[in-house]
Write an enzyme that holds these catalytic residues in place. Structure first.
Site, PDB file in Angstrom:
ATOM      1  CG  HIS A  82      -1.766   1.040  -0.057  1.00  0.00           C
ATOM      2  ND1 HIS A  82      -1.474  -0.291   0.152  1.00  0.00           N
ATOM      3  CD2 HIS A  82      -1.573   1.252  -1.392  1.00  0.00           C
ATOM      4  CE1 HIS A  82      -1.119  -0.851  -0.995  1.00  0.00           C
ATOM      5  NE2 HIS A  82      -1.194   0.062  -1.942  1.00  0.00           N
ATOM      6  CG  HIS A 107      -2.567   2.353  -4.795  1.00  0.00           C
ATOM      7  ND1 HIS A 107      -1.225   2.128  -4.680  1.00  0.00           N
ATOM      8  CD2 HIS A 107      -2.714   3.685  -5.060  1.00  0.00           C
ATOM      9  CE1 HIS A 107      -0.571   3.265  -4.883  1.00  0.00           C
ATOM     10  NE2 HIS A 107      -1.450   4.219  -5.112  1.00  0.00           N
ATOM     11  CG  ASP A 162      -3.724  -3.172  -6.284  1.00  0.00           C
ATOM     12  OD1 ASP A 162      -3.722  -1.983  -5.915  1.00  0.00           O
ATOM     13  OD2 ASP A 162      -2.709  -3.895  -6.224  1.00  0.00           O
ATOM     14  CG  HIS A 163      -3.829  -2.957  -1.950  1.00  0.00           C
ATOM     15  ND1 HIS A 163      -3.042  -3.731  -1.135  1.00  0.00           N
ATOM     16  CD2 HIS A 163      -3.117  -2.788  -3.098  1.00  0.00           C
ATOM     17  CE1 HIS A 163      -1.905  -4.023  -1.750  1.00  0.00           C
ATOM     18  NE2 HIS A 163      -1.926  -3.457  -2.949  1.00  0.00           N
TER      19      HIS A 163
END
Length: 288
Positions: A78, A80, A82-83
């Site tokens: 996904h 976000h 932090d990804h």
């Protein structure tokens, strides 16, 4: 939940099983635990799952872990921040395509309980539910798991029975479901779908491996249903605003966490309203 004692294996390559290695990003926080975990799948050629935040130290650690091997795909669960932000510079460094979830940017003026969305994410290929990427000795199949975000995917490693769960199921905490994009009904449906699967182990983006996945998922569903029953009981007693529900439901919990609890209660209420269990009058909610 408190963070475990340091040192953490930040930047190190940890071999979890013959086809799976893990590299921890240096972005520990109350919402990411010890940091975002990037997974390398394969031996001679690799898939990289959730390249992580835009951090030069983490990118350098990933390049060291890849060690000159071919990267077949950079896969994102996904978007976000932090990804997925490290996907683009890693693609530039390796020549690999970025594949996985669809792009998604949702802006809200509500308090954030998780990372904001990555505006830079531009996949070369979006995987639909059931589509796969394959390399030499590995096959990763997409499993659509909306709820935490509407574009969330898990990836099933068919050769070993492992499931990379991103933020849908984590190894240290329940997943945050924040409207308007997070949807409690979708989240529970996705959990039920995972419970029907026969995955051997979950590798989440945050926290340790989940060795008894179906047991954990059953408990997560039970926890959410218990919260729903608690809300319904309180609203049968009297109509209440979310601000009046949270102190009762989360009595004894650090008040600094109440804004996060409010978003979780709101997600439950929206799902219950859609099913006709509750109704709202302005800021006040009541049973239907």
């Amino acid at each position: 939940m408190a963070l475990p004692p340091q040192p953490w294996p930040t930047g190190d390559v940890e071999q979890l099983e013959p086809l799976v290695a893990r590299v921890l990003a240096p972005n520990a926080s109350p919402f990411t635990y010890t940091g975002t975990q990037t997974y390398l799948v394969g031996t001679t050629d690799l898939a990289v799952i959730d390249a992580g935040p835009a951090d030069d130290r983490h990118l350098a650690a990933l390049i060291r872990a890849i060690a000159g091997r071919e990267v077949t795909a950079i896969m994102c669960t996904h978007t976000h921040r932090d990804h997925s932000p490290a996907a683009a510079p890693l693609a530039e460094a390796t020549g690999a395509p970025v594949v996985g979830c669809a792009p998604l940017v949702i802006e809200t003026d509500q308090p954030r309980l998780d990372a904001a969305f990555d505006r830079s994410y531009a996949p070369d290929r979006v995987l639909e539910d059931g589509e796969a990427m394959a390399g030499r000795g590995w096959t990763l199949r997409a499993v659509h798991t909306p709820g935490h975000t509407s574009n969330h995917l898990c990836f099933a490693l068919e050769e070993s029975g492992a499931l990379f769960t991103g933020d849908h199921v984590m190894g240290w905490s329940t997943s945050v479901v924040v409207p308007p994009d997070g949807d409690m009904g979708d989240y529970l449906s996705s959990l039920s779908a995972l419970q029907e699967r026969q995955d051997r182990v979950y590798y989440p983006a945050h926290g340790g491996p989940v060795e008894k996945p179906r047991q954990l998922v059953r408990g997560m569903i039970g926890h959410r249903r218990a919260r729903e029953r608690q809300i319904e009981k309180l609203l049968r007693e009297e109509a209440r605003a979310i601000e009046a529900l949270v102190p009762v439901m989360y009595k004894g919990v650090d008040e600094r966490l109440w804004p996060a609890a409010s978003m979780s209660v709101y997600a439950h209420l929206l799902d219950m309203e859609r099913r006709g269990t509750v109704a709202r009058l302005g800021d006040v909610w009541t049973t239907s």
